[in-house]
Design a protein around this motif. Sequence first.
Motif, short mmCIF file in Angstrom:
data_model
loop_
_atom_site.label_atom_id
_atom_site.label_comp_id
_atom_site.label_asym_id
_atom_site.label_seq_id
_atom_site.Cartn_x
_atom_site.Cartn_y
_atom_site.Cartn_z
N ILE A 211 0.85 -1.38 0.17
CA ILE A 211 -0.01 0.04 -0.47
C ILE A 211 0.73 1.40 -0.41
O ILE A 211 0.33 2.33 -0.60
CB ILE A 211 -0.75 0.45 0.92
N LEU A 212 2.17 1.02 0.63
CA LEU A 212 2.69 2.63 0.86
C LEU A 212 3.53 2.45 -0.78
O LEU A 212 3.67 3.54 -1.37
CB LEU A 212 4.29 2.30 2.01
N GLY A 213 3.96 1.25 -0.91
CA GLY A 213 4.20 1.45 -2.86
C GLY A 213 3.53 2.21 -3.63
O GLY A 213 3.51 3.24 -4.45
N VAL A 214 1.77 1.94 -3.41
CA VAL A 214 0.56 2.52 -4.45
C VAL A 214 0.21 3.67 -4.32
O VAL A 214 0.44 4.36 -4.95
CB VAL A 214 -0.35 1.70 -3.75
N ALA A 215 1.17 4.60 -3.18
CA ALA A 215 1.17 5.68 -2.83
C ALA A 215 2.48 6.45 -3.70
O ALA A 215 1.76 7.36 -3.74
CB ALA A 215 0.61 5.59 -1.08
N ALA A 216 3.29 5.72 -3.20
CA ALA A 216 4.22 6.05 -3.53
C ALA A 216 4.22 6.56 -5.17
O ALA A 216 4.86 6.99 -5.77
CB ALA A 216 5.56 5.90 -3.17
N SER A 217 4.02 5.20 -5.71
CA SER A 217 3.28 5.55 -7.25
C SER A 217 2.44 6.95 -7.40
O SER A 217 2.68 7.71 -8.65
CB SER A 217 3.00 4.16 -7.51
N PHE A 218 1.72 7.00 -7.29
CA PHE A 218 0.40 8.40 -7.28
C PHE A 218 1.35 9.64 -7.13
O PHE A 218 1.37 10.40 -7.57
CB PHE A 218 -0.50 7.76 -6.46
N VAL A 219 2.52 10.04 -5.91
CA VAL A 219 2.79 10.88 -5.96
C VAL A 219 3.95 11.31 -6.43
O VAL A 219 4.38 12.05 -7.54
CB VAL A 219 4.00 10.58 -4.76
N ALA A 220 4.84 9.55 -7.19
CA ALA A 220 6.15 9.87 -8.14
C ALA A 220 5.19 9.91 -9.55
O ALA A 220 6.13 10.37 -10.43
CB ALA A 220 7.17 8.70 -7.67
N ALA A 221 4.24 10.16 -9.94
CA ALA A 221 3.19 9.43 -11.38
C ALA A 221 4.27 8.79 -11.73
O ALA A 221 4.17 8.66 -12.90
CB ALA A 221 2.99 11.15 -11.88
N VAL A 222 3.93 7.27 -11.59
CA VAL A 222 4.86 5.70 -12.02
C VAL A 222 3.79 5.49 -11.52
O VAL A 222 2.70 5.21 -11.54
CB VAL A 222 6.07 6.15 -11.32
#
Length: 260
Positions: free
Chosen positions: A44-55
């Motif tokens: 879930i942290l990875g999902v959030a990081a993906s949205f923040v970094a737009a990857v």
Amino acid sequence: MLDDFLIRAVLAGLGLVLASGALGAFVVWRRMAYFGDSMSHAAILGVAASFVAAVPVYLGTLAVGVMVAILVTWLSGRGQAADSVLGVIAHSALALGLVAASFVPALRVDLQAFLFGDILAVSRTDLIWIWSGALLVLAVLIWRWQNLVTATVNEELAMAAGINPAVERLILSLMLALLIGVAIRIVGALLISAMLIIPAAAARGLSRTPEHMALIATGIGAFSVLAGLQASLGLDTPAGASIVVAASSVYVVILMACRK
């Protein structure tokens, strides 16, 4: 005529079980169920990081999963209790991911899909990620199979044969991170471990060799995907949860049959 979205869902599910059957066998043998839960929570942290970094979500979850795997392996090697390390990292990463998600409006809308999966919404691009990741996991497991089995059965025997058990544990951890990264869109972060553990646990009572167990677990997983999707369409139930319920039903049937 089957709908296009259903074909994609079936292909996505089969891609998942192609790798989860063999990998799940090692999770069961090594009693790594809690490790799988911890990795899926950290996703879930990875999902959030993906949205923040737009990857792409797959890259974000994979990156976080790899970091968690390396961190757990490193801390465990420094005398820290593995279960305590996993608990701290898993719950911290999950909480941090949920907090980060609250600041991303687009993720707040889709968060339930990442928690519980949405296999019926899998796209063609998702299929490429899923099958690429699954085939990579399967290739690595085939390449390291004998070393992994030896290190699982007896670490002292593995060391005598020139095999480093710590390296094999790290490889398994990284393969778990990769599989969880590609599976999050199918069954969600909260149900990923179920597809690793339940088919393998069901296959254990029917197999006599490690290879046999991996094959049977893969077959049970494939049946669960097909049965779960059929139930979901017929009963209008969540697809990811229906797949896990189908796998659980197979486990119960096999458990009762083996006790007779």
